[in-house]
Every structure is written in structure tokens, then in C-alpha cells.
Enzyme design. Structure first.
Site, short mmCIF file in Angstrom:
data_model
loop_
_atom_site.label_atom_id
_atom_site.label_comp_id
_atom_site.label_asym_id
_atom_site.label_seq_id
_atom_site.Cartn_x
_atom_site.Cartn_y
_atom_site.Cartn_z
N LYS A 82 0.82 -1.22 0.00
CA LYS A 82 0.00 0.00 0.00
C LYS A 82 0.85 1.26 0.00
CE LYS A 82 0.75 1.06 4.48
NZ LYS A 82 0.95 2.33 5.20
N THR A 84 -3.94 5.32 3.51
CA THR A 84 -2.61 5.78 3.10
C THR A 84 -2.65 6.52 1.78
OG1 THR A 84 -1.73 3.83 4.23
CG2 THR A 84 -0.22 5.03 2.82
#
Length: 340
Positions: free
Chosen positions: A197, A254
Site C-alpha cells: 500500500k 494511506t
């Protein structure tokens, strides 16, 4: 099986933003916490003023959280040890601490990445260097932006360990009114989600920096999730993990928040900064995706897994690739079924 008793005395090694925040989470859950800081001045501030202005300005830390710059003192009588250093420096730090680690205690990993060179996940590095069985390592993942959690905003995480009882013991140690941890036994999936991620967040930041909008970001998040799932499937991860906190949860947080170092780093690159200028602007805090895109790309390549966004981020960060031409290249790839 492990001793399922939840640890009371816990040491956190690493006083950056996430390490300090997780120490606060543990202290707010009623644990006695010692934070090790590399710099004596940081340790002194935490111990005396109960603040860490370098990483969490304006956050008051609990009285049952103390700090030291002496790793031996920090680890004395610890019933669990939390490793809160960047992924690419985990091995070298752990080698220095190995002889000080109390035998048999849970080793909790906050690091998210794949090690350069060895291509090992963080739990594999810990088990190797600490010379401990893999089921002694507990991995923390999920949508865990440090500043929001430090402010006491509601958040959740996943604790992954091959030994479920050990995960439950750590779960009890860090559960409080604003932090809700879940357990999982899919260590591979949780670690891959946490590592990948960061790379996808770089791409989302670059898109924003180049002036693109929500559709572009949503496309990158979704296709990034597909990349993560392909790699995870090849390595035996549970596909459901990527639909959970360590997968889509962490990915959305994120990739979307200006508090994310990786997204912010990517945004600077999208606006025309060099990698060097973006690193300087980050004030020394690590954007893990810059290094992880290299190791994840190599891992995927060795397994024959197609990860075009990761490959593009590697070319931008390490080969000076042009963002706009790489974007056109991604859009011009062969048309195919969404799930092929």
C-alpha cells in the site's frame, strides 16, 4: 501454543511517530510502557515532559509511559517487545538488540515493507535475526495514521500471528476506548498489504500532484489492490485479508490522507520535485514506498506476478522515469478482463 497471558510491561523500540503513538495506545490500555529513543534528547523529553515534539507535537503522553536511550534498560523485564523502526533498518537494529531481548516474549512488528536484497517480509527478518520461531512474531497492520490515533480518534488494526493465542494476548494489551484491534492468522497477507500500500500511495500522491482528481485516485487504489492480491495469492495469502483492515483499509487511508508520508512524497514528485528534494522536504521521516517499490518489484518479478503500478513507481523513483509518459503507458496497456 503460547502462554496466553496478556503482557503488562511492554517495551517499544523506536520513538518515531508510529512507535510513540503505539506506545501511547498501550499506555492508554493500562500497560506500563518504556519507549526507547535513539536520541537522548527525545528520550529525556518523553520521560520528563511527556511529549515528543519532534514527531507528535501538541500530544500529551500518558504518565505510565517512560523513555530511555539505553536499550538494555528499556528491555529489562519486558514482557513484550514492539519493534518500531523503519523496515530497511530493522535487521541492523535487531542485530544490536538481539542479546538483550527477553527470552520467549512476543515480538511485535510495526514495520511495513519487504527487505531489500533478501526480499523477506519483516516477520521473516525478525525470526531469522532473533533466532525465534515464526509464531512468536505478531504483525500490526491496518489504517493506522499515527497523528489521528495519537489524538484519540477511533481506529482499528489487525494483529496477525500464526499463534492465535499470542495474537489475542497482544490484542488485550492494546485495546482501549479509541483503538480496536482484531486478530488474524494470515501473516503473509497482512504484511504484503502493509508493504504494497505504501507503493500505491506514492502513485496516488503523484496523480494529485499532477492535478488529477478522484476518479484517477480511485482507479489507482482499486488496481493497486488487484496487484496486492495477485502477489498475495502467489505467496499463499488468504484473499479475504485484502478486503480487510490490512488490505483495503490501510490502502484507502494511506492513499487518501495528507497525513500519509508516502502520499505526500508522491505529491511532491507529481509537482515536479526530484526524489532528493522530496526526501529533504519530508524532514528525515521515511517514505517506505520509495525503497519498497524496488524490493516488491523484484519479488513479483521472480514469481512472475504482473504489478504495473509498482513497476512504474520503481522507474520514477530509481530510474528517473517521466511521470506523464509512464501514465500514458499504464493507460495504453493491453485491454483485458478486470480479474485476469
Amino acid at each position: 501454543m503460547s502462554d496466553a497471558r496478556s503482557p503488562q510491561r511492554i517495551t517499544v523500540l523506536g520513538a518515531g511517530s508510529w512507535g510513540t503513538t503505539f506506545a501511547k495506545v498501550l499506555a492508554d490500555a493500562g500497560r506500563d510502557v518504556t519507549l526507547w529513543a535513539r536520541r537522548a534528547e527525545v528520550a529525556g523529553e518523553v520521560a520528563s515532559a511527556h511529549t515528543n515534539s519532534a514527531y507528535l507535537p501538541d500530544i500529551r503522553l500518558p504518565d505510565n509511559l517512560t523513555a530511555t536511550a539505553d536499550p538494555a534498560a528499556a528491555l529489562e523485564e519486558a514482557q513484550a517487545v514492539v519493534l518500531a523502526v523503519p523496515s530497511q533498518s530493522l535487521r541492523s537494529n535487531l542485530e544490536r538488540w538481539r542479546a538483550l531481548l527477553p527470552p520467549g516474549v512476543p515480538l511485535v512488528s510495526l514495520a511495513k515493507g519487504v527487505e531489500l536484497g533478501s526480499l523477506k517480509r519483516m516477520s521473516e527478518v525478525i525470526a531469522e535475526v532473533a533466532e525465534c520461531p515464526p509464531d512468536r512474531v505478531v504483525v500490526v497492520s491496518g489504517p493506522n495514521l499515527a497523528k489521528e490515533i495519537a489524538l484519540g480518534q477511533p481506529s482499528a488494526a489487525v494483529l496477525a500471528c500464526a499463534d492465535h493465542e499470542r495474537a489475542v494476548a497482544v490484542q488485550q494489551a492494546c485495546s482501549n476506548s479509541y483503538f480496536r484491534p482484531y486478530t488474524n492468522t494470515d501473516v503473509v497477507g497482512c504484511e504484503l498489504g502493509g508493504a504494497c500500500k505504501n507503493v500505491i500511495a506514492l502513485s496516488c500522491g503523484m496523480a494529485v500532484g499532477m492535478g488529477f482528481g478522484t476518479n484517477t485516485v480511485a482507479t489507482l487504489i482499486t488496481r493497486g489492490l488487484a496487484e496486492m492480491a495477485r502477489l498475495g495469492s502467489k505467496l499463499g495469502a488468504d484473499p479475504l485479508t485484502f478486503a480487510g483492515l490490512a488490505g483495503v483499509g490501510d490502502l484507502v487511508a494511506t492513499c487518501s490522507s495528507p497525513l500519509s508520508r508516502n502520499r505526500t512524497f508522491g505529491e511532491r514528485l507529481g509537482r515536479g520535485d526530484t526524489v532528493e528534494r522530496a526526501q529533504s522536504a519530508a524532514g528525515g521521516q521515511v517514505a517506505e514506498g520509495v525503497m519498497s517499490c524496488s524490493s516488491i518489484r523484484e519479488l513479483a518479478g521472480g514469481l512472475g506476478v504482473d504489478m504495473p503500478i509498482t513497476d512504474a513507481m520503481y522507474r520514477v523513483c530509481h530510474e528517473g522515469g517521466d511521470l506523464r509518459s509512464l501514465g500514458a503507458e499504464l493507460l495504453g496497456r493491453e485491454r483485458k478482463h478486470e480479474w485476469s
